[in-house]
Design an enzyme around this catalytic site. Structure first.
Site, PDB file in Angstrom:
ATOM      1  N   LYS A 206       0.725  -1.157  -0.459  1.00 46.39           N
ATOM      2  CA  LYS A 206       0.403   0.413   0.071  1.00 46.39           C
ATOM      3  C   LYS A 206       0.660   1.033  -0.064  1.00 46.39           C
ATOM      4  O   LYS A 206       0.301   2.317  -0.790  1.00 46.39           O
ATOM      5  CB  LYS A 206      -0.914  -0.127   1.396  1.00 46.39           C
ATOM      6  CG  LYS A 206      -1.810   1.424   1.328  1.00 46.39           C
ATOM      7  CD  LYS A 206      -3.012   1.407   2.716  1.00 46.39           C
ATOM      8  CE  LYS A 206      -3.735   2.421   3.124  1.00 46.39           C
ATOM      9  NZ  LYS A 206      -4.257   2.075   4.277  1.00 46.39           N
ATOM     10  N   GLU A 212      10.297  -5.029   4.573  1.00 49.88           N
ATOM     11  CA  GLU A 212      10.593  -6.408   4.263  1.00 49.88           C
ATOM     12  C   GLU A 212      10.307  -6.125   2.207  1.00 49.88           C
ATOM     13  O   GLU A 212      10.947  -7.314   1.665  1.00 49.88           O
ATOM     14  CB  GLU A 212       9.385  -7.104   4.942  1.00 49.88           C
ATOM     15  CG  GLU A 212      10.271  -7.357   6.642  1.00 49.88           C
ATOM     16  CD  GLU A 212       9.599  -6.066   7.509  1.00 49.88           C
ATOM     17  OE1 GLU A 212       9.153  -4.923   6.434  1.00 49.88           O
ATOM     18  OE2 GLU A 212       9.130  -6.345   8.465  1.00 49.88           O
ATOM     19  N   GLY A 267      -4.833  -2.052   5.403  1.00 52.13           N
ATOM     20  CA  GLY A 267      -3.752  -3.383   5.190  1.00 52.13           C
ATOM     21  C   GLY A 267      -4.860  -4.904   5.114  1.00 52.13           C
ATOM     22  O   GLY A 267      -5.361  -5.465   4.492  1.00 52.13           O
ATOM     23  N   ARG A 268      -4.998  -4.889   6.067  1.00 54.29           N
ATOM     24  CA  ARG A 268      -5.937  -5.541   6.577  1.00 54.29           C
ATOM     25  C   ARG A 268      -7.473  -6.543   6.184  1.00 54.29           C
ATOM     26  O   ARG A 268      -8.136  -6.920   5.753  1.00 54.29           O
ATOM     27  CB  ARG A 268      -5.895  -6.842   7.878  1.00 54.29           C
ATOM     28  CG  ARG A 268      -6.472  -5.390   9.529  1.00 54.29           C
ATOM     29  CD  ARG A 268      -5.599  -5.557  10.824  1.00 54.29           C
ATOM     30  NE  ARG A 268      -6.519  -4.059  11.035  1.00 54.29           N
ATOM     31  CZ  ARG A 268      -6.313  -3.169  11.722  1.00 54.29           C
ATOM     32  NH1 ARG A 268      -4.776  -2.558  10.624  1.00 54.29           N
ATOM     33  NH2 ARG A 268      -5.800  -2.099  12.290  1.00 54.29           N
ATOM     34  N   GLU A 353      -4.576  -7.147  15.187  1.00 59.51           N
ATOM     35  CA  GLU A 353      -4.075  -6.013  14.875  1.00 59.51           C
ATOM     36  C   GLU A 353      -5.694  -5.019  14.541  1.00 59.51           C
ATOM     37  O   GLU A 353      -5.440  -3.610  14.796  1.00 59.51           O
ATOM     38  CB  GLU A 353      -3.817  -6.052  13.078  1.00 59.51           C
ATOM     39  CG  GLU A 353      -2.689  -4.652  13.183  1.00 59.51           C
ATOM     40  CD  GLU A 353      -2.089  -5.111  11.947  1.00 59.51           C
ATOM     41  OE1 GLU A 353      -0.789  -5.152  12.267  1.00 59.51           O
ATOM     42  OE2 GLU A 353      -1.927  -5.354  10.870  1.00 59.51           O
ATOM     43  N   HIS A 384      -6.317 -33.798  17.515  1.00 59.75           N
ATOM     44  CA  HIS A 384      -4.681 -34.669  17.944  1.00 59.75           C
ATOM     45  C   HIS A 384      -3.860 -33.731  18.459  1.00 59.75           C
ATOM     46  O   HIS A 384      -2.475 -34.624  18.331  1.00 59.75           O
ATOM     47  CB  HIS A 384      -4.128 -35.627  16.361  1.00 59.75           C
ATOM     48  CG  HIS A 384      -5.426 -36.386  16.047  1.00 59.75           C
ATOM     49  ND1 HIS A 384      -5.869 -38.016  16.500  1.00 59.75           N
ATOM     50  CD2 HIS A 384      -6.723 -36.447  15.157  1.00 59.75           C
ATOM     51  CE1 HIS A 384      -6.092 -38.090  15.913  1.00 59.75           C
ATOM     52  NE2 HIS A 384      -7.120 -37.615  15.543  1.00 59.75           N
ATOM     53  N   LYS A 504       9.146  -1.096  14.737  1.00 59.07           N
ATOM     54  CA  LYS A 504      10.051  -1.034  12.776  1.00 59.07           C
ATOM     55  C   LYS A 504      11.230   0.234  13.991  1.00 59.07           C
ATOM     56  O   LYS A 504      11.976   0.556  12.965  1.00 59.07           O
ATOM     57  CB  LYS A 504       9.117  -0.526  12.467  1.00 59.07           C
ATOM     58  CG  LYS A 504       7.696  -0.709  11.575  1.00 59.07           C
ATOM     59  CD  LYS A 504       7.300  -0.357  10.702  1.00 59.07           C
ATOM     60  CE  LYS A 504       5.980  -1.315  10.460  1.00 59.07           C
ATOM     61  NZ  LYS A 504       5.392  -0.723   9.130  1.00 59.07           N
TER      62      LYS A 504
END
Ligand code: G6Q
Length: 539
Positions: A206, A212, A267-268, A353, A384, A504
Site C-alpha cells: 500500500k 521487508e 491493509g488487513r 491488529e 490430535h 520498526k
C-alpha cells in the site's frame, strides 16, 4: 461517551453472568427441547447455530441492549456512509465500497468512489485475461507460468489465505508463490527451481515503503535481471499494487503496470482490492467477481438486518460476553476444511491488529478487556494436537467451528468422517461426560476424574453448503464485521495499528549497528550483550 463499564447495560450483564455461572449447558438444553433451533440463524446461505453457548434469551436481550447503548446501529451507518471513523488517521473506512455494484454510489469528500473501484477491477481483469491466456509474454517471449506475490501483513496474508481457500478454482498451469519474510530464506525458497523467463512478480505494498517488501522486491529484481541479462526485462516481469505511484516509479516499475487502491482501505481489509491481483490471476476475473458478490451479500445483511437477526452482530456480542464477563482470554477458530488452512492466521491479523488496543476513541485508557487472542488450525488436525486443553484444561476457550456440507474433493465416505468429527466435538465440548457416566463404563476409581469431561465449553457452529468463491467472500465479510461490532462495543479504533511502529523504529536504529562492528551500543544491558554476541558469532 460514558465508559463502557459504567453503562447500566454493562452492569446488568455482570449481574446476569453471576446468576448464570452455576448453570450447565446440559440444564439449558434439558429445559428447552427446541433450544437447538431457537438459538440458530440462517441468512445469506450461512447457518449459524449459537445454541451451545452459555446464554439464555435474557443474555441476548442484555447484549443487544449493550450494543444499542454503545451506538452500534449509528456506527454501522457511519462506516457504510464513508464517515471518517478511523479518527486517529483521519480516514474513512470503506472496504465495503470495494465490492459495491457498478451502479452504486458511495460518496467520499463529494466524489463517488465506485467508478474508480470498477475501473481498477476492469484493468485487473484485462491484465489477468492476458496472463492466463498466455498472451502476456515475458522478456524472451515465453508465457508466464509462475506468479510470485511479494508483500507482507495485509499485502500477503489475505491473498495467501484466499488463494489456498480457492485453490480448487485456480488455473492449474499457473502456480502461485508468496514471499513475505525479510529472512532471505523466504525469497530463496520461493524462487527455487523457477525459470525467470516464465515468472511474474506482483509487488504488493500500500505504502511502497515497507522494509521487508522493498528488500524482497530488490532481491527479485536482481534475480530477474541477472537471469535474463537485461534491465528491460523488469517491464515484462514486474507489476505493482500500491497507493503510491511515486514510490513505484522510483523503484523502477512502470506505473502503466501498477494497479491502485486508496487510503480508505486498511491493509488487513484489502485483499478484495487490487491487493488480490495474484488471487485473480490464479482463479480468474469471474471467480473473483463471484467472491466480491459474496462479500456484498454479507455487507447488505450486516447493514440491514435487525441486530438480533444479524450474523456478525450475534458473533460479535457472543464474543464480548466471554471476553468481558467470563474472563476468556482467547478465541479459537477451527475450520473443518483443508482449503481453509490459513484462515485462522488471516483472522489473527484481522482481529488482533484491529482490536488489540487499550485506549478508547475518546482518548481514555480502557478499564475493561478488549480484543482476544485469536488462534486455530484446521480440524481434524487440531483434535490430535491442542483440543485436549479445550476439553479438559483450566481455561475457558470459546470456539467457532466452521464446515461445508459438500466436499470439493469427494472420496468415498471421507467427508462424512470429517463431519462426524465436526459434530462430535461441539457435542462433547457442550455436554461432556459426567463422573457417573465414567463409572458406569467400569473405569477404575483412580482414573475416574481423569476421564471426566466437564463440558459446558461454548461453541458456535457455522455451516455452509460448499466452499465457493462467494462463500469465502461471505465468510471473510462476516468476520470483518464481527471485528467491527466488537470494536464499537469496546470504543476502540479498529482501523489503525500504531502498535507495530515502535519495533520498526528501533530496528532502523539497530541496522547500522549490525553492519559496523565498531558502532557504539547504547541500549539496555540485555540488548547490548545480544548484539555483541551476534556480531561475534556472525562470520
Ligand atoms: C494492515 C497493516 C499491515 C500492512 C503491512 C504492509 O492492516 O497495516 O499489516 O498491511 O505492514 O504494508 P504495505 O502494504 O504498506 O507494505
Amino acid at each position: 461517551m460514558t465508559s463502557l463499564t459504567k453503562l447500566p447495560e454493562y452492569q446488568s450483564l455482570r449481574e446476569h453472568q453471576q446468576s448464570l455461572a452455576g448453570t450447565h449447558l446440559r440444564e439449558l438444553f434439558a429445559q428447552d427441547a427446541e433450544r437447538g433451533q431457537r438459538f440458530a440463524l440462517e441468512a445469506v446461505g450461512i447457518y449459524l447455530d449459537y445454541s451451545k453457548n452459555l446464554i439464555t434469551q435474557q443474555t441476548l436481550d442484555l447484549l443487544i441492549g449493550l450494543a444499542r447503548a454503545t451506538g452500534l446501529e449509528q456506527r454501522i451507518g457511519a462506516m457504510f456512509r464513508g464517515d471518517k471513523i478511523n479518527a486517529t488517521e483521519g480516514r474513512a473506512v470503506l472496504h465495503t465500497a470495494l465490492r459495491a455494484p457498478r451502479d452504486a454510489v458511495v460518496q467520499l469528500d463529494g466524489a463517488n468512489v465506485v467508478p474508480d473501484v470498477h475501473a481498477v477491477l476492469d484493468r485487473m481483469s484485462g491484465f489477468c485475461a492476458q496472463v492466463r491466456s498466455g498472451q502476456w509474454k515475458g522478456h524472451t517471449g515465453k508465457p508466464i507460468r509462475t506468479i510470485v506475490n511479494v508483500g507482507i501483513g495485509g499485502s500477503d496474508l489475505g491473498p495467501l489465505m484466499a488463494f489456498e481457500a480457492l485453490k480448487h478454482y485456480s488455473q492449474r498451469n499457473l502456480s502461485l508463490r508468496f514471499v513475505s519474510n525479510v529472512d532471505p530464506t523466504d525469497f530463496a525458497e520461493a524462487v527455487q527451481g523457477l525459470n525467470a523467463e516464465e515468472t511474474l512478480f506482483v509487488v504488493c505494498s500500500k505504502t511502497f515503503t515497507t522494509l521487508e517488501t522493498l528488500a524482497n522486491a530488490r532481491l527479485a529484481r536482481a534475480w530477474c535481471v541477472e537471469a535474463l541479462g537485461s534491465e528491460a526485462a523488469v517491464g515484462r516481469h514486474f507489476v505493482a499494487v500500491s497507493t503510491n505511484a511515486e514510490k513505484v516509479a522510483e523503484f523502477g516499475i512502470d506505473t502503466q503496470n501498477m494497479f491502485g487502491f486508496w487510503d480508505w482501505v486498511g491493509g488487513r481489509y484489502s485483499y478484495d482490492s487490487a491487493i488480490g491481483l495474484s488471487l485473480m490471476l490464479a482463479i480468474g476475473p469471474e471467480r473473483f467477481s463471484e467472491m466480491l458478490g459474496g462479500f456484498r451479500a454479507m455487507d447488505e445483511h450486516f447493514r440491514t438486518a435487525p441486530l438480533d437477526e444479524n450474523l456478525p452482530v450475534l458473533l460479535g456480542l457472543i464474543g464480548v460476553w466471554y471476553n468481558n464477563f467470563w474472563g476468556a482470554e482467547s478465541h479459537a477458530v477451527l475450520p473443518y476444511d483443508q482449503y481453509l488452512k490459513r484462515f485462522s492466521a488471516y483472522l489473527q491479523q484481522l482481529d488482533m491488529e484491529s482490536n488489540g488496543k487499550q485506549v478508547t476513541l475518546s482518548g481514555e485508557r480502557c478499564d475493561y478487556q478488549t480484543g482476544p487472542i485469536i488462534w486455530g488450525e484446521p480440524g481434524t488436525n487440531g483434535q490430535h494436537a491442542f483440543y485436549q486443553l479445550i476439553h479438559q484444561g483450566t481455561k475457558l476457550i470459546p470456539c467457532d467451528f466452521l464446515a461445508f456440507a459438500n466436499s470439493l474433493n469427494p472420496r468415498g465416505n471421507q467427508h462424512d468422517l470429517l463431519m462426524a468429527n465436526f459434530f462430535a466435538q461441539t457435542e462433547a465440548l457442550a455436554f461432556g461426560k459426567t463422573e457417573a457416566q465414567v463409572r458406569a463404563d467400569g473405569v477404575p476409581e483412580a482414573l475416574v476424574l481423569h476421564k471426566v469431561f466437564q463440558g459446558n465449553r461454548p461453541t458456535n457452529t457455522i455451516l455452509f453448503d460448499r466452499l465457493t468463491p462467494a462463500a469465502l467472500g461471505k465468510l471473510v465479510a462476516l468476520y470483518e464485521h464481527k471485528v467491527f461490532v466488537q470494536g464499537v462495543i469496546w470504543n476502540v479504533n479498529s482501523f489503525d495499528q500504531w502498535g507495530v511502529e515502535l519495533g520498526k523504529v528501533l530496528a532502523q536504529r539497530i541496522i547500522p549497528e549490525l553492519e559496523d562492528p565498531k558502532a557504539v551500543l547504547a541500549h539496555d544491558s540485555s540488548t547490548n550483550e545480544l548484539i555483541r554476541r551476534y556480531r561475534a558469532l556472525k562470520s
